[in-house]
Write a protein that holds these residues in place. Structure first.
Motif, PDB file in Angstrom:
ATOM      1  N   PHE A 140     -17.796  39.325  10.026  1.00 16.30           N
ATOM      2  CA  PHE A 140     -16.791  40.212  10.615  1.00 16.30           C
ATOM      3  C   PHE A 140     -17.248  41.664  10.524  1.00 16.30           C
ATOM      4  CE2 PHE A 140     -13.446  43.282   9.787  1.00 16.30           C
ATOM      5  CZ  PHE A 140     -12.825  43.276  11.017  1.00 16.30           C
ATOM      6  N   TYR A 141     -17.703  42.062   9.361  1.00 13.69           N
ATOM      7  CA  TYR A 141     -18.110  43.447   9.149  1.00 13.69           C
ATOM      8  C   TYR A 141     -19.284  43.815  10.051  1.00 13.69           C
ATOM      9  CZ  TYR A 141     -18.584  47.776   6.545  1.00 13.69           C
ATOM     10  OH  TYR A 141     -18.617  49.092   6.198  1.00 13.69           O
ATOM     11  N   ASP A 142     -20.266  42.935  10.130  1.00 14.74           N
ATOM     12  CA  ASP A 142     -21.445  43.205  10.963  1.00 14.74           C
ATOM     13  C   ASP A 142     -21.088  43.258  12.444  1.00 14.74           C
ATOM     14  OD1 ASP A 142     -22.946  43.266   8.650  1.00 14.74           O
ATOM     15  OD2 ASP A 142     -23.770  41.243   8.912  1.00 14.74           O
ATOM     16  N   ILE A 143     -20.284  42.306  12.906  1.00 17.42           N
ATOM     17  CA  ILE A 143     -19.854  42.290  14.307  1.00 17.42           C
ATOM     18  C   ILE A 143     -19.020  43.537  14.607  1.00 17.42           C
ATOM     19  CG2 ILE A 143     -18.310  41.133  15.943  1.00 17.42           C
ATOM     20  CD1 ILE A 143     -19.348  38.469  14.776  1.00 17.42           C
TER      21      ILE A 143
ATOM     22  N   TYR B 144     -17.854  48.398  17.559  1.00 17.87           N
ATOM     23  CA  TYR B 144     -17.409  49.794  17.536  1.00 17.87           C
ATOM     24  C   TYR B 144     -18.393  50.696  18.277  1.00 17.87           C
ATOM     25  CZ  TYR B 144     -13.486  52.287  15.593  1.00 17.87           C
ATOM     26  OH  TYR B 144     -12.289  52.929  15.442  1.00 17.87           O
ATOM     27  N   ARG B 145     -19.684  50.461  18.095  1.00 19.10           N
ATOM     28  CA  ARG B 145     -20.683  51.260  18.811  1.00 19.10           C
ATOM     29  C   ARG B 145     -20.562  51.068  20.322  1.00 19.10           C
ATOM     30  NH1 ARG B 145     -24.062  49.781  14.490  1.00 19.10           N
ATOM     31  NH2 ARG B 145     -25.085  48.156  15.716  1.00 19.10           N
ATOM     32  N   LYS B 146     -20.320  49.827  20.748  1.00 20.22           N
ATOM     33  CA  LYS B 146     -20.161  49.538  22.181  1.00 20.22           C
ATOM     34  C   LYS B 146     -18.889  50.182  22.734  1.00 20.22           C
ATOM     35  CE  LYS B 146     -23.465  46.892  23.744  1.00 20.22           C
ATOM     36  NZ  LYS B 146     -24.341  47.358  24.793  1.00 20.22           N
ATOM     37  N   ILE B 147     -17.798  50.065  22.009  1.00 18.95           N
ATOM     38  CA  ILE B 147     -16.527  50.659  22.438  1.00 18.95           C
ATOM     39  C   ILE B 147     -16.699  52.165  22.642  1.00 18.95           C
ATOM     40  CG2 ILE B 147     -14.200  51.267  21.621  1.00 18.95           C
ATOM     41  CD1 ILE B 147     -14.127  48.450  22.530  1.00 18.95           C
ATOM     42  N   ALA B 148     -17.411  52.803  21.737  1.00 22.03           N
ATOM     43  CA  ALA B 148     -17.603  54.255  21.814  1.00 22.03           C
ATOM     44  C   ALA B 148     -18.375  54.685  23.060  1.00 22.03           C
ATOM     45  CB  ALA B 148     -18.311  54.759  20.557  1.00 22.03           C
ATOM     46  N   GLN B 149     -19.053  53.766  23.711  1.00 22.15           N
ATOM     47  CA  GLN B 149     -19.798  54.071  24.934  1.00 22.15           C
ATOM     48  C   GLN B 149     -19.006  53.728  26.192  1.00 22.15           C
ATOM     49  OE1 GLN B 149     -23.360  51.764  24.467  1.00 22.15           O
ATOM     50  NE2 GLN B 149     -24.035  52.935  22.694  1.00 22.15           N
ATOM     51  N   HIS B 150     -17.832  53.158  26.009  1.00 18.79           N
ATOM     52  CA  HIS B 150     -17.050  52.683  27.147  1.00 18.79           C
ATOM     53  C   HIS B 150     -16.442  53.854  27.928  1.00 18.79           C
ATOM     54  CE1 HIS B 150     -14.179  50.376  29.476  1.00 18.79           C
ATOM     55  NE2 HIS B 150     -14.901  49.327  29.168  1.00 18.79           N
ATOM     56  N   PRO B 151     -16.462  53.785  29.265  1.00 18.77           N
ATOM     57  CA  PRO B 151     -15.804  54.828  30.063  1.00 18.77           C
ATOM     58  C   PRO B 151     -14.324  54.949  29.686  1.00 18.77           C
ATOM     59  CG  PRO B 151     -17.108  53.382  31.461  1.00 18.77           C
ATOM     60  CD  PRO B 151     -17.073  52.745  30.093  1.00 18.77           C
ATOM     61  N   GLY B 152     -13.855  56.160  29.541  1.00 17.81           N
ATOM     62  CA  GLY B 152     -12.457  56.406  29.183  1.00 17.81           C
ATOM     63  C   GLY B 152     -12.223  56.585  27.702  1.00 17.81           C
ATOM     64  N   TYR B 153     -13.195  56.239  26.889  1.00 11.94           N
ATOM     65  CA  TYR B 153     -13.087  56.411  25.446  1.00 11.94           C
ATOM     66  C   TYR B 153     -13.324  57.886  25.117  1.00 11.94           C
ATOM     67  CZ  TYR B 153     -14.638  56.301  20.574  1.00 11.94           C
ATOM     68  OH  TYR B 153     -14.805  56.543  19.234  1.00 11.94           O
ATOM     69  N   LEU B 154     -12.433  58.477  24.334  1.00 12.79           N
ATOM     70  CA  LEU B 154     -12.563  59.892  23.986  1.00 12.79           C
ATOM     71  C   LEU B 154     -12.936  60.146  22.536  1.00 12.79           C
ATOM     72  CD1 LEU B 154      -9.505  61.264  25.979  1.00 12.79           C
ATOM     73  CD2 LEU B 154     -11.932  61.352  26.625  1.00 12.79           C
ATOM     74  N   GLY B 155     -12.580  59.237  21.628  1.00 13.72           N
ATOM     75  CA  GLY B 155     -12.923  59.434  20.224  1.00 13.72           C
ATOM     76  C   GLY B 155     -12.071  58.566  19.320  1.00 13.72           C
ATOM     77  N   HIS B 156     -12.478  58.509  18.045  1.00 13.05           N
ATOM     78  CA  HIS B 156     -11.724  57.731  17.063  1.00 13.05           C
ATOM     79  C   HIS B 156     -11.791  58.407  15.690  1.00 13.05           C
ATOM     80  CE1 HIS B 156     -15.804  56.157  16.274  1.00 13.05           C
ATOM     81  NE2 HIS B 156     -15.357  55.945  15.047  1.00 13.05           N
ATOM     82  N   ALA B 157     -10.872  57.992  14.857  1.00 10.06           N
ATOM     83  CA  ALA B 157     -10.812  58.527  13.501  1.00 10.06           C
ATOM     84  C   ALA B 157     -12.029  58.063  12.716  1.00 10.06           C
ATOM     85  CB  ALA B 157      -9.532  58.051  12.803  1.00 10.06           C
ATOM     86  N   GLU B 158     -12.692  59.018  12.106  1.00 12.98           N
ATOM     87  CA  GLU B 158     -13.824  58.733  11.237  1.00 12.98           C
ATOM     88  C   GLU B 158     -13.647  59.548   9.969  1.00 12.98           C
ATOM     89  OE1 GLU B 158     -17.909  58.067  13.105  1.00 12.98           O
ATOM     90  OE2 GLU B 158     -17.003  59.598  14.384  1.00 12.98           O
ATOM     91  N   ALA B 159     -13.937  58.912   8.858  1.00  2.34           N
ATOM     92  CA  ALA B 159     -13.874  59.630   7.592  1.00  2.34           C
ATOM     93  C   ALA B 159     -15.007  60.640   7.540  1.00  2.34           C
ATOM     94  CB  ALA B 159     -13.968  58.661   6.422  1.00  2.34           C
ATOM     95  N   THR B 160     -14.722  61.815   7.010  1.00  5.93           N
ATOM     96  CA  THR B 160     -15.764  62.828   6.879  1.00  5.93           C
ATOM     97  C   THR B 160     -16.580  62.610   5.617  1.00  5.93           C
ATOM     98  OG1 THR B 160     -14.252  64.365   5.782  1.00  5.93           O
ATOM     99  CG2 THR B 160     -14.455  64.535   8.176  1.00  5.93           C
TER     100      THR B 160
ATOM    101  N   THR C 189     -13.112  42.900  27.475  1.00  2.00           N
ATOM    102  CA  THR C 189     -14.403  42.545  28.064  1.00  2.00           C
ATOM    103  C   THR C 189     -15.485  42.620  26.988  1.00  2.00           C
ATOM    104  OG1 THR C 189     -14.891  44.832  28.735  1.00  2.00           O
ATOM    105  CG2 THR C 189     -13.801  43.428  30.367  1.00  2.00           C
ATOM    106  N   GLY C 190     -16.618  42.038  27.291  1.00  2.00           N
ATOM    107  CA  GLY C 190     -17.809  42.170  26.471  1.00  2.00           C
ATOM    108  C   GLY C 190     -17.676  41.697  25.042  1.00  2.00           C
ATOM    109  N   LEU C 191     -18.378  42.411  24.164  1.00  2.74           N
ATOM    110  CA  LEU C 191     -18.429  42.036  22.755  1.00  2.74           C
ATOM    111  C   LEU C 191     -17.065  42.077  22.082  1.00  2.74           C
ATOM    112  CD1 LEU C 191     -21.682  43.831  21.537  1.00  2.74           C
ATOM    113  CD2 LEU C 191     -21.303  41.386  21.817  1.00  2.74           C
ATOM    114  N   HIS C 192     -16.228  43.040  22.466  1.00  2.00           N
ATOM    115  CA  HIS C 192     -14.914  43.101  21.837  1.00  2.00           C
ATOM    116  C   HIS C 192     -14.101  41.861  22.187  1.00  2.00           C
ATOM    117  CE1 HIS C 192     -10.815  44.285  20.792  1.00  2.00           C
ATOM    118  NE2 HIS C 192     -11.408  45.007  19.844  1.00  2.00           N
ATOM    119  N   ARG C 193     -14.192  41.411  23.422  1.00  2.00           N
ATOM    120  CA  ARG C 193     -13.478  40.196  23.828  1.00  2.00           C
ATOM    121  C   ARG C 193     -13.963  38.996  23.016  1.00  2.00           C
ATOM    122  NH1 ARG C 193      -8.763  38.389  25.889  1.00  2.00           N
ATOM    123  NH2 ARG C 193      -9.057  36.165  25.984  1.00  2.00           N
TER     124      ARG C 193
END
Length: 185
Positions: free
Chosen positions: A26-29, A34-50, A104-108
């Motif tokens: 689960f963790y590896d997938i 997450y990397r794929k989602i971040a490249q998706h059209p319409g994606y603007l950003g997500h919460a990331e710990a600093t 779609t894709g890996l998330h699906r």
């Protein structure tokens, strides 16, 4: 112009630190998805710990995304060794972009396996709401809206793919989703 905020929350069957193959899978997938989602059209950003390491949610500094929070029904661990949750907080240009990324894709593929990793809680596992351009939703916003969705059903304040609302609060329909759709999302 408004943007769409999306908060997701799931209770894992075992802690993220569990070395069992299913947890590691689960963790590896999740990292790849997450990397794929971040490249998706319409994606603007997500919460990331600093700061903080993977699995450290509660003590991490989330910057403008606010202090980390979870729904009241989460009753598992809160340390890096005991945390058994997966959660995201992201911003999208529109509902169609989020729908396409999720279904779609890996998330699906990962979504099709969700019951291998997640408990069935009887609570919603995601919620949408509109934010003004430039606004950054917080973890507490996401929790509040997810709990509102659970307690009051979809409304302009907190809604789902099945029952979407436009930024002006009117019921919306995007091809393939909405109250009159034959598709099950």
């Amino acid at each position: 112009m408004s943007h769409l905020a999306l908060y997701t929350f799931g209770v894992l069957k075992s802690p993220l630190a569990d070395p069992a193959p299913l947890t590691r899978e689960f963790y590896d997938i999740g990292e790849v998805v997450y990397r794929k989602i971040a490249q998706h059209p319409g994606y603007l950003g997500h919460a990331e710990a600093t700061d903080g390491a993977p699995g450290e949610f509660f003590e991490a500094n989330w910057g403008a995304w606010g202090e980390f929070a979870v729904p009241a029904w989460y009753d598992k661990g809160r340390t890096a060794d005991t945390t058994a949750l997966a959660t995201t907080l992201s911003v999208w240009t529109d509902l169609r972009s989020a729908l396409d990324a999720v279904y779609t894709g890996l998330h699906r593929e990962a979504l099709n396996r969700r019951y291998d990793w997640f408990e069935r809680s009887g609570h919603p596992n995601y919620v949408f709401w509109w934010v003004s351009d430039g606004a950054i939703p917080t973890w507490r916003d996401g929790v509040s809206r997810l709990e509102h969705l659970h307690d009051h059903s979809p409304a302009p304040h907190a809604f789902t793919f099945h029952h979407p609302f436009a930024p002006d609060g009117t019921p919306a329909r995007t091809k393939g989703i909405g109250p009159t759709s034959d598709q099950d999302h």
